[in-house]
Write a protein that holds these residues in place. Sequence first.
Motif, PDB file in Angstrom:
ATOM      1  N   ASP A 615       0.830  -1.214   0.000  1.00  0.00           N
ATOM      2  CA  ASP A 615       0.000   0.000   0.000  1.00  0.00           C
ATOM      3  C   ASP A 615       0.854   1.249   0.000  1.00  0.00           C
ATOM      4  O   ASP A 615       0.531   2.254  -0.663  1.00  0.00           O
ATOM      5  CB  ASP A 615      -0.937   0.003   1.223  1.00  0.00           C
ATOM      6  N   SER A 616       1.897   1.255   0.735  1.00  0.00           N
ATOM      7  CA  SER A 616       2.770   2.436   0.819  1.00  0.00           C
ATOM      8  C   SER A 616       3.416   2.706  -0.527  1.00  0.00           C
ATOM      9  O   SER A 616       3.499   3.850  -0.977  1.00  0.00           O
ATOM     10  CB  SER A 616       3.845   2.200   1.891  1.00  0.00           C
ATOM     11  N   ARG A 619       0.778   4.110  -3.070  1.00  0.00           N
ATOM     12  CA  ARG A 619       0.396   5.499  -2.785  1.00  0.00           C
ATOM     13  C   ARG A 619       1.503   6.431  -3.244  1.00  0.00           C
ATOM     14  O   ARG A 619       1.257   7.467  -3.866  1.00  0.00           O
ATOM     15  CB  ARG A 619       0.154   5.652  -1.287  1.00  0.00           C
ATOM     16  N   ASN A 620       2.714   6.100  -2.968  1.00  0.00           N
ATOM     17  CA  ASN A 620       3.823   6.960  -3.387  1.00  0.00           C
ATOM     18  C   ASN A 620       3.936   7.035  -4.904  1.00  0.00           C
ATOM     19  O   ASN A 620       4.261   8.083  -5.475  1.00  0.00           O
ATOM     20  CB  ASN A 620       5.136   6.420  -2.799  1.00  0.00           C
ATOM     21  N   SER A 622       1.392   6.800  -7.093  1.00  0.00           N
ATOM     22  CA  SER A 622       0.274   7.622  -7.617  1.00  0.00           C
ATOM     23  C   SER A 622       0.566   9.101  -7.428  1.00  0.00           C
ATOM     24  O   SER A 622       0.346   9.918  -8.320  1.00  0.00           O
ATOM     25  CB  SER A 622      -1.045   7.254  -6.906  1.00  0.00           C
ATOM     26  N   GLU A 623       1.089   9.466  -6.302  1.00  0.00           N
ATOM     27  CA  GLU A 623       1.394  10.870  -6.030  1.00  0.00           C
ATOM     28  C   GLU A 623       2.496  11.363  -6.954  1.00  0.00           C
ATOM     29  O   GLU A 623       2.472  12.485  -7.448  1.00  0.00           O
ATOM     30  CB  GLU A 623       1.827  11.035  -4.559  1.00  0.00           C
TER      31      GLU A 623
END
Length: 637
Positions: A615-616, A619-620, A622-623
């Motif tokens: 998950d981490s 998320r990184n 996508s940003e």
Amino acid sequence: MSDWDDDMYDDEEEELSFEEDDAQESVDESATDMESRYFWGKELRQDEKLEEALQVFQENIDKNDNPEYVFKSTKQAVKVSIELGDSAKIMRYLDLFFKQLPQMGVSYGDASFSKMLHRFDHPIPGCSSELQKQVYDKFSAYLRASNSSNERLVIRVELGRAGALLAEQNYSEAHLLLQRLENSVTASSEAIKSTYLLEVLALEMVIASHGEINVEELSRLTKMANKLGSSIPQSRIVGIVKECSGLVAMFDEDFQTANHCFQESFRGFNECGDDRRVDVLMKYIISNLLSESEIDPFQSGDFQGFDDVPEIVKLMELYRYVQETDIAKYNALLNDDEEFKKLMQGNLLAQFIPFVTELVHVRFVLEYLQLFKRVSFRKLQEKLKIQESDLEVMLLKLYGEGKISNYKLDMVAKTVEFCGGSVLDPHIRPIDVLERLQLFQKDKLNVSSDDFGTDSQERLQELLSTKFHKDPVPNSPTIHTELPSSTIISKEVLEPLISTPRSFESSEELFKELGHYLEYIKSAIPSKAPIKCSIIERVRIDSQNQEREKISQIDEIGNTDHDHLIPEVVQFTMMENLDVSDREQPAQEISEEELKDRKLTSLYELVCELSRYYDSVKRNFSEGLCANRNFGGEVSE
């Protein structure tokens, strides 16, 4: 004890021993006056007013009222006359003493006789030896006239007469007298023998050591003297016996024993103040050199104070040159110094100077050879100032003693050359000897030189096999089977080594004979002499050996808790003080079900951790993508 104390002791003893009726307590006035004058005379003698003292004693003798004090005054008059050195008065009062002596009791008379005799044991200052001889004649005449049964007094008088004869240098008469005394004392009781025999032997030693020394007689006397168990001998007698024992040891070339004897002799003479101590000290210096002692004679306090005596100064020069191996100064002292020549002229020590010369020559040669690989005889002759024949004898002696066994003496080229090892191969065999004989004397054999071939060792084996085996040796040349026995090993070939009239029938017999010859040759080659070490060097070597022993003992112990070569202070740590209870305990056993649950729990925790990580990352990612799309413009909400 002073003379005054000695006289007072004599008087006390005399009063106790005087055999008269002392029961009467009344003393007449005349006896009191004589007693007062007697003690007044002794006081004057103590104050060294000898003439006045002698006059007081003479007054008592002239008055002659009391036999006791007349006799005492006569004895004191003899003693004062001895101190004055007046020969006439000595003889006059001595005659009076012997005249009054029979009136005394036996025990008191013998005691007075013995003490008076003791006064003449030493030379009288200012009086001749002839006077002493006359004195002892008077003592001897009195004993004969009185038919004395006191054997001790007779022996003492005869010893005194012998001493007086020696002082006159009348050695022949003294020798006869002492021989009678020796036989008499030897046949007496053990008490007499232990008291007087040693002194008799000492006087005989003086005669035997005078002039040309009678070594055989001196040896007999010293052996007898050293076996005696005399309790407390006089210092003078100890000095004589030990000096003569040292002389015997010197002639036997036992210089270490001589060195010890001369040292004890010097102490004996020094204690009694005898002038012979200087002569003994000279002998001690020479024996100290020849014994190769490392001790300086004058390091001892006994010898201090004699280093300025002219004779000692010269011998100490000799001692120093030998110790320093200064061959030039040593030769100059012996050949050019007139004082040294005068000192040695007629001196017993001159017989031992050649031993000292040999010692310093040997030291010089051994030191000089270490400096060069090859030295000529001529060079050594120039240094030592000796003849070639003497040098050759010395070198051969050194080689025979093993001191230069690693040197080769070339008597043809006249050189000494260092060879590093033995002159003979220690592994040489009898067959090697035979091979060399065949090679060097093959012209005496009826075999052509071509038959020896190139390999002499192999060819020799074939020759021996052909001669000494009945069966033919395979592949052996047939020429040798036809040769007579005397041509294979001929008598002429072996004659330089073995004188034998026959030929040998077996190789074992031949090799046995050659083996005996080889052993004989090897026995003639000296083994290397042990190296002499100084005391300091020996201490250092002993210390190293002790360290090696300690290390070897540690190695034998094996595994130990500590290394003994490391100081103990660095071998201990605080870790050794930890208690066992503080250390990590071993894991406890668990059941299979519990182990399964633990595995599942661990697996679940791992999956959860991976899910969080996924998950981490998502998320990184996508940003980061959104940021790239708006690059260069404003970012909208």
